[in-house]
Design a protein around this motif. Structure first.
Motif, short mmCIF file in Angstrom:
data_model
loop_
_atom_site.label_atom_id
_atom_site.label_comp_id
_atom_site.label_asym_id
_atom_site.label_seq_id
_atom_site.Cartn_x
_atom_site.Cartn_y
_atom_site.Cartn_z
N VAL A 27 19.39 71.10 58.66
CA VAL A 27 20.55 70.28 58.35
C VAL A 27 20.86 70.34 56.86
O VAL A 27 22.02 70.28 56.45
N THR A 28 19.84 70.54 56.05
CA THR A 28 20.01 70.62 54.60
C THR A 28 20.69 71.92 54.17
O THR A 28 21.06 72.07 53.01
N GLY A 29 20.80 72.88 55.09
CA GLY A 29 21.42 74.16 54.77
C GLY A 29 20.41 75.27 54.53
O GLY A 29 20.77 76.44 54.45
N ARG A 30 19.14 74.93 54.42
CA ARG A 30 18.11 75.95 54.21
C ARG A 30 18.03 76.84 55.46
O ARG A 30 18.05 76.37 56.58
N ILE A 31 17.94 78.15 55.23
CA ILE A 31 17.94 79.13 56.32
C ILE A 31 16.59 79.83 56.40
O ILE A 31 16.01 80.22 55.38
N HIS A 32 16.11 79.99 57.63
CA HIS A 32 14.86 80.69 57.90
C HIS A 32 15.18 81.87 58.82
O HIS A 32 15.27 81.71 60.03
N PRO A 33 15.40 83.07 58.25
CA PRO A 33 15.68 84.24 59.09
C PRO A 33 14.43 84.65 59.86
O PRO A 33 13.30 84.38 59.43
N PHE A 34 14.63 85.30 61.02
CA PHE A 34 13.49 85.77 61.81
C PHE A 34 13.84 87.07 62.52
O PHE A 34 15.00 87.41 62.72
N VAL A 35 12.77 87.80 62.87
CA VAL A 35 12.87 89.01 63.69
C VAL A 35 11.75 88.92 64.71
O VAL A 35 10.59 88.70 64.35
N GLY A 36 12.08 89.06 65.99
CA GLY A 36 11.08 89.01 67.06
C GLY A 36 10.76 87.59 67.49
O GLY A 36 11.11 86.61 66.82
N TRP A 37 10.11 87.49 68.65
CA TRP A 37 9.78 86.18 69.20
C TRP A 37 8.77 85.44 68.34
O TRP A 37 8.89 84.22 68.13
#
Length: 66
Positions: A27-37
């Motif tokens: 909600v704060t706008g911080r993004i956590h990108p991911f690849v794979g399960w």
């Protein structure tokens, strides 16, 4: 009885990607990108731990697990 600590997160998936990839957004706008399960699980865990009510932020930044 323990107190509940709920977190609202937004998930974004690239449906054309193989393996699965995308972002978990706080909600704060911080993004956590991911690849794979496994990366998705790691991103969710980081977002849940790193909320404003959380205690620590990872000094190495967002974690990517291919």
């Amino acid at each position: 009885m323990s107190l509940s600590h709920r977190v609202t997160l937004q998930l974004e998936f690239d449906l054309a990607a193989e393996p699965i990839e995308g972002e978990v957004r706080e909600v704060t706008g911080r993004i956590h990108p991911f690849v794979g399960w496994l990366g998705l699980v790691t991103a969710l865990e980081c977002a849940a731990i790193d909320t404003p009510a959380g205690t620590d932020h990872h000094p190495e930044g967002d974690l990517h697990v291919p």
